[in-house]
Design a protein around this motif. Structure first.
Motif, PDB file in Angstrom:
ATOM      1  N   GLU B  36       0.847  -1.192   0.000  1.00 28.97           N
ATOM      2  CA  GLU B  36       0.000   0.000   0.000  1.00 28.97           C
ATOM      3  C   GLU B  36       0.884   1.243   0.000  1.00 28.97           C
ATOM      4  O   GLU B  36       1.678   1.431   0.906  1.00 28.97           O
ATOM      5  N   ALA B  37       0.741   2.073  -0.982  1.00 34.22           N
ATOM      6  CA  ALA B  37       1.523   3.311  -1.030  1.00 34.22           C
ATOM      7  C   ALA B  37       0.823   4.372  -0.182  1.00 34.22           C
ATOM      8  O   ALA B  37      -0.374   4.591  -0.316  1.00 34.22           O
ATOM      9  N   ILE B  38       1.542   4.990   0.731  1.00 28.67           N
ATOM     10  CA  ILE B  38       0.998   6.087   1.536  1.00 28.67           C
ATOM     11  C   ILE B  38       1.507   7.385   0.931  1.00 28.67           C
ATOM     12  O   ILE B  38       2.703   7.667   0.909  1.00 28.67           O
ATOM     13  N   LYS B  39       0.591   8.173   0.422  1.00 31.15           N
ATOM     14  CA  LYS B  39       0.987   9.396  -0.268  1.00 31.15           C
ATOM     15  C   LYS B  39       1.241  10.500   0.756  1.00 31.15           C
ATOM     16  O   LYS B  39       0.454  10.699   1.679  1.00 31.15           O
ATOM     17  N   ALA B  40       2.313  11.162   0.572  1.00 38.15           N
ATOM     18  CA  ALA B  40       2.659  12.249   1.483  1.00 38.15           C
ATOM     19  C   ALA B  40       1.937  13.524   1.073  1.00 38.15           C
ATOM     20  O   ALA B  40       1.730  13.783  -0.106  1.00 38.15           O
ATOM     21  N   GLY B  41       1.533  14.290   2.041  1.00 36.38           N
ATOM     22  CA  GLY B  41       0.951  15.591   1.758  1.00 36.38           C
ATOM     23  C   GLY B  41       2.051  16.590   1.428  1.00 36.38           C
ATOM     24  O   GLY B  41       3.232  16.256   1.353  1.00 36.38           O
TER      25      GLY B  41
END
Lengths: 227, 213
Positions: B36-41
């Protein structure tokens, strides 16, 4: 080692919370340096060929500047019934303003003087626009009934350093009262016979007083207008 | 009857396996889950072009605002000026709250005030722009939680561009007594620091003007 690091982070976080500080997880900043703003300067001064000090400069908007008669002018004006003329220069600047007006007037001391040369004298002034003389420029006759020239615009520019110099010519017509004195010479001769012969003659002479104290002749007021 | 079917043989094999510590799955299955890729803000603070305008009437009597160059403008009593500094922020992310700080380097001249606007993006103050803070130059300001309460409620994955405009206003009435016959200088417009940050802790203990939106 890992436990120690976690403990340090927790301590810092708690310390920040306890003191009420904002805890920024992320921040970015930039600095704007102070900005200088140009500043305008005002100046008003006169200089003339017949005054003791070379330049008389205004210290504020209400300050008058003067053209005065020195001893030389006193002598010149008192020695002739003709006009005695001299030059003076008005220097003005009104940076950042819309303009500056000035007015030339006879001084109260000139109007009230009992100086034998300048009492009752009249002065007229005119602009010397190009340094070649008055030419066809109008003359302002300054008398007790009309002691001022009216306003002259010296500077009419803005948003930049702006100064102006106006050359003027002033002519004084003095009518010094000629004082008269009578001189009588008497000759007495004793003859050999013991007779006394006497003769006398009288004549009248006129003279002018051509020296006197420094006297303020003209005063200049000015007014800066902004828009 | 073969040797392999003998109950004694099975028991012996099971005992041997348990003694060795191996897992014995009676039934096993497997499935593979992708990473699962966690996208950075993102938060980004940038500058844009500053400008300044003269509002007072010029020598010809025209009072329409006109841009000025600091190099040749000479301030005098009776002038009115606006110095505009545009500030651009970019924010993207869930659970994101933004705090904007304006910290002045020093107290300004008595004639200086400032107003912080939200800007529609054109770099100038228009009728649609909303003043959110202001006061004498030198008063620090902190603004938090723009838009609808918590930014997280409205921003989400969408990148939002935040435009502010800080306007410093200098104005004084014309007074001949204030004209300068010496070679003095006009006071500088003070510098300041713009700081944008993410915050999760309620602001407290702040001594400047604080605006929560």
């Amino acid at each position: 080692m890992r436990k120690l690091a976690l403990l340090a982070c927790a301590t810092l976080l708690l310390a920040g919370l306890a003191t009420g500080d904002t805890y920024a997880l992320w921040s970015q900043e930039y600095a704007i340096s102070a900005r200088s703003v140009g500043h305008g300067q005002v100046g008003f001064a006169v200089s003339g060929s017949h005054q003791e000090t070379e330049i008389d400069a205004a210290r504020d908007a209400a300050d008058l500047v003067f053209i005065s008669a020195d001893e030389e002018l006193h002598h010149e004006a008192g020695s002739t019934d003709a006009e005695t003329c001299f030059g003076f220069t008005v220097s003005a600047r009104a940076d950042g303003n819309a303009g500056l007006n000035y007015e030339i007037s006879l001084t109260e001391t000139f109007l009230d003087t009992d100086d034998p040369v300048f009492a009752g004298a009249s002065i007229r002034v005119a602009r010397d626009l190009d340094g070649d003389g008055v030419g066809d420029n109008p003359w302002f006759n300054l008398t007790s009934g009309s002691p001022s020239t009216g306003a002259q615009t010296a500077v009419a520019a803005r948003k930049a350093e702006q100064s102006a110099q106006h050359d003027w010519v002033a002519c004084v017509t003095a009518h010094p009262e000629e004082e008269e004195y009578q001189n009588t010479a008497t000759v007495t001769v004793h003859t050999d016979s013991g007779q006394v012969l006497s003769a006398s003659d009288s004549w009248n002479a006129k003279f002018r007083s051509v020296t006197g104290p420094r006297l303020d002749l003209l005063q200049l007021s000015h007014e800066v207008f902004h828009s | 009857m073969g040797m392999r079917n003998h109950p004694g043989f099975i028991a012996a094999a099971l005992a041997t396996t348990l003694a060795a510590g191996a897992t014995f799955a009676l039934l096993s299955d497997s499935a593979t889950s992708g990473a699962e890729a966690i996208k950075a803000g993102n938060l980004l603070l940038t500058r844009c072009t500053d400008s300044w305008m003269e509002l007072s009437a010029d020598a010809d009597g025209v009072s329409a605002a006109s841009p000025q160059s600091p190099a040749d403008f000479l301030y005098q009593p009776g002038d009115a000026l606006d110095f505009d500094y545009c500030i651009r922020g970019t924010a993207q992310g869930d659970n994101l709250a933004v705090v904007l700080d304006i910290e002045w380097d020093e107290v300004g001249d008595a004639d200086d005030t400032f107003t912080l606007y939200t800007d529609q993006g054109d770099g100038t103050v228009s009728a649609a722009d909303v003043p959110i803070a202001g006061g004498p130059v030198g008063t620090d300001v902190r603004v938090t939680e723009f838009e609808d309460q918590r930014l997280a409620a409205t921003w989400g994955d969408e990148q939002r561009n935040i435009h502010w405009l800080l306007r410093i206003h200098r104005e004084s009435a014309f007074d001949p007594a204030e004209l300068d016959y010496e070679d003095a200088e006009s006071p500088d417009v003070p510098g300041f620091t713009v700081r944008m940050g993410q915050t999760r802790v309620p602001v407290s203990g702040y001594t400047g003007t604080e605006v929560a939106r």
